[in-house]
Design an enzyme around this catalytic site. Structure first.
Site, PDB file in Angstrom:
ATOM      1  N   TYR A   1      -3.093  -1.416 -10.472  1.00 24.88           N
ATOM      2  CA  TYR A   1      -2.870  -1.296  -9.008  1.00 24.88           C
ATOM      3  C   TYR A   1      -1.965  -2.414  -8.570  1.00 24.88           C
ATOM      4  O   TYR A   1      -1.151  -2.237  -7.555  1.00 24.88           O
ATOM      5  CB  TYR A   1      -4.414  -1.350  -8.450  1.00 24.88           C
ATOM      6  CG  TYR A   1      -4.476  -1.509  -6.865  1.00 24.88           C
ATOM      7  CD1 TYR A   1      -4.247  -0.396  -6.256  1.00 24.88           C
ATOM      8  CD2 TYR A   1      -4.615  -2.857  -6.535  1.00 24.88           C
ATOM      9  CE1 TYR A   1      -4.229  -0.727  -4.642  1.00 24.88           C
ATOM     10  CE2 TYR A   1      -4.526  -3.094  -5.076  1.00 24.88           C
ATOM     11  CZ  TYR A   1      -4.347  -1.903  -4.413  1.00 24.88           C
ATOM     12  OH  TYR A   1      -4.541  -2.331  -3.142  1.00 24.88           O
TER      13      TYR A   1
ATOM     14  N   TYR B   1      -4.473   3.536   7.686  1.00 22.53           N
ATOM     15  CA  TYR B   1      -5.845   3.204   7.501  1.00 22.53           C
ATOM     16  C   TYR B   1      -6.738   3.555   8.682  1.00 22.53           C
ATOM     17  O   TYR B   1      -6.680   4.716   9.234  1.00 22.53           O
ATOM     18  CB  TYR B   1      -5.952   1.761   7.304  1.00 22.53           C
ATOM     19  CG  TYR B   1      -4.916   0.923   6.580  1.00 22.53           C
ATOM     20  CD1 TYR B   1      -4.714   1.218   5.223  1.00 22.53           C
ATOM     21  CD2 TYR B   1      -3.695   0.460   6.900  1.00 22.53           C
ATOM     22  CE1 TYR B   1      -3.924   0.920   4.269  1.00 22.53           C
ATOM     23  CE2 TYR B   1      -2.899  -0.286   6.290  1.00 22.53           C
ATOM     24  CZ  TYR B   1      -2.885   0.050   4.862  1.00 22.53           C
ATOM     25  OH  TYR B   1      -1.997  -0.551   3.881  1.00 22.53           O
TER      26      TYR B   1
ATOM     27  N   SER C   1       0.884  -1.145  -0.105  1.00 29.17           N
ATOM     28  CA  SER C   1       0.063   0.020   0.022  1.00 29.17           C
ATOM     29  C   SER C   1       0.751   1.203   0.063  1.00 29.17           C
ATOM     30  O   SER C   1       0.116   2.384  -0.256  1.00 29.17           O
ATOM     31  CB  SER C   1      -0.804  -0.152   1.298  1.00 29.17           C
ATOM     32  OG  SER C   1      -2.043  -0.567   0.864  1.00 29.17           O
TER      33      SER C   1
ATOM     34  N   VAL D   1       1.123  -3.849   3.814  1.00 29.73           N
ATOM     35  CA  VAL D   1       1.082  -5.158   4.399  1.00 29.73           C
ATOM     36  C   VAL D   1       2.189  -6.020   4.040  1.00 29.73           C
ATOM     37  O   VAL D   1       2.462  -7.151   4.822  1.00 29.73           O
ATOM     38  CB  VAL D   1      -0.079  -6.153   3.944  1.00 29.73           C
ATOM     39  CG1 VAL D   1      -1.353  -5.351   4.452  1.00 29.73           C
ATOM     40  CG2 VAL D   1      -0.422  -6.283   2.530  1.00 29.73           C
TER      41      VAL D   1
ATOM     42  N   LYS E   1       0.530   3.529  -2.962  1.00 31.45           N
ATOM     43  CA  LYS E   1      -0.555   4.391  -3.179  1.00 31.45           C
ATOM     44  C   LYS E   1      -0.038   5.881  -2.914  1.00 31.45           C
ATOM     45  O   LYS E   1      -0.551   6.943  -3.701  1.00 31.45           O
ATOM     46  CB  LYS E   1      -1.549   4.312  -2.237  1.00 31.45           C
ATOM     47  CG  LYS E   1      -2.207   2.895  -2.206  1.00 31.45           C
ATOM     48  CD  LYS E   1      -3.109   2.376  -1.096  1.00 31.45           C
ATOM     49  CE  LYS E   1      -3.953   1.289  -1.516  1.00 31.45           C
ATOM     50  NZ  LYS E   1      -3.871   0.147  -0.589  1.00 31.45           N
TER      51      LYS E   1
HETATM   52  N1  GLN Z   1      -2.272  -5.841  -2.040  1.00 30.74           N
HETATM   53  C1  GLN Z   1      -2.771  -5.597  -0.820  1.00 30.74           C
HETATM   54  C2  GLN Z   1      -4.190  -5.554  -1.409  1.00 30.74           C
HETATM   55  O1  GLN Z   1      -4.603  -4.836  -2.273  1.00 30.74           O
HETATM   56  C3  GLN Z   1      -2.484  -4.234  -0.504  1.00 30.74           C
HETATM   57  C4  GLN Z   1      -2.917  -3.573   0.814  1.00 30.74           C
HETATM   58  C5  GLN Z   1      -2.143  -2.953   1.800  1.00 30.74           C
HETATM   59  O2  GLN Z   1      -0.919  -3.105   1.742  1.00 30.74           O
HETATM   60  N2  GLN Z   1      -2.708  -2.738   2.823  1.00 30.74           N
HETATM   61  O3  GLN Z   1      -5.148  -5.629  -0.555  1.00 30.74           O
END
Ligand code: GLN
Length: 308
Positions: A190, A242, A66, A260, A69
């Site tokens: 993505y 988050y 993430s 993650v 992003k």
């Molecule tokens: N690849 C993960 C997803 O799309 C990325 C999410 C994350 O890092 N929180 O669910």
């Protein structure tokens, strides 16, 4: 603060973080991520004065997840402009899990923000109209000051075979007229962005460029539009962790973004970039040891935005 003091602080930070890793687990939604050693911890600091401090597992590569992003939003702002980007997306914390689609369907016509999956897939939809994935890799390398960034093929394949939820989000976005680009192409962009492999040092590099207002720390050349950088940092502050963003802002007070894969990117304005690696995650998907390390660094080095 001298070099030796900072080294001692980093050593202590890693030992404090280590006390907590047992309480969490590596991400397990794809087999590739669950293979990481949850005991690994690393921290890298790069300062605007060009000093570098590292402790622990700072060279080990893992996927950015993430944290991509942040790069995607910065590039979208640069190419499409603020008004277009935020015509289909809000800038409010969601208070929900990063992959939730409940409120998107029930109460909101737009994704809450670009740091959750719904927002980032919307951003990917803008990107595919403007740039290729190779362009995005080049942006990632430039912004992270790391020419070694490549896409991790195994994680990409694994993500691609287990993306039902993100696919559902993407089609929901299309049904609401938010995602106007090809759904599968946007989803692929993505997922590719999530699969970029970085290390704690690359994240510190990205943090340093953001702390420096988008300029290269050595040459001073502009790598990213100043307004885009400001927008990105503000959204990191309010939404980067988050549904843990509020408590993190109180305890740590540094704009940050987690992934993650176990990474955390942190930006200390006009001063330093901090990159963290610690794949043991809490229930919200944030590095458990990483958060403790950042809390300790913030306290001992006076890095909180509202430090006395
Ligand atoms: N690849 C993960 C997803 O799309 C990325 C999410 C994350 O890092 N929180 O669910």
């Amino acid at each position: 603060m001298g070099d030796q003091d900072i080294k001692k602080i980093l050593e202590k930070a890693v030992s404090i973080g280590s006390e907590h890793v047992e309480q969490g687990n590596c991400a397990s939604y794809i087999p590739e991520l669950s293979k990481a050693d949850k005991h690994n911890l690393g921290v890298c600091i790069l300062t605007t004065g060009l000093d570098k401090y590292t402790m622990g597992h700072t060279r080990e590569r893992f996927t950015i997840q993430s944290i991509s992003k942040v790069i995607s939003l910065a590039v979208a702002l640069q190419h499409c402009g603020f008004d277009k980007v935020f015509s289909k997306m809000n800038m409010e914390p969601s208070g929900d899990a990063f992959n939730s689609l409940v409120k998107l369907d029930l109460t909101s016509d737009k994704p809450f923000n670009p740091m959750i999956n719904a927002g980032a897939i919307t951003t990917a939809g803008y990107l595919v109209q403007e740039v290729s994935f190779d362009d995005m890799v080049a942006y990632a390398r430039k912004l992270c000051l790391d020419d070694g960034i490549v896409m991790d093929e195994k994680v990409y394949e694994s993500e691609k075979n287990n993306c039902s939820r993100n696919r559902a989000i993407a089609y929901l976005l299309q049904s609401k007229g938010i995602l106007e680009s090809n759904v599968e192409e946007s989803l692929d962009m993505y997922i590719r962005m999530c699969s970029l492999s970085v290390n704690a040092e690359s994240l510190a590099g990205l943090g340093l460029v953001l702390a420096n207002g988008g300029r290269h720390p050595e040459s001073g050349s502009r790598l990213m539009d100043a307004h885009a950088v400001r927008v990105v940092k503000t959204i990191m502050m309010t939404c980067g962790m988050y549904d843990g963003s509020g408590e993190f802002a109180v305890r740590v007070g540094i704009p940050s973004k987690s992934g993650v894969g176990g990474g955390i990117l942190a930006v200390v304005e006009k001063s330093m970039g901090i990159g963290i690696y610690g794949p043991s995650l809490d229930e919200k998907g944030n590095s458990i040891g990483g958060q403790r390390m950042l809390e300790y660094l913030s306290e001992t080095m006076g890095l909180h935005m509202f430090a006395e």
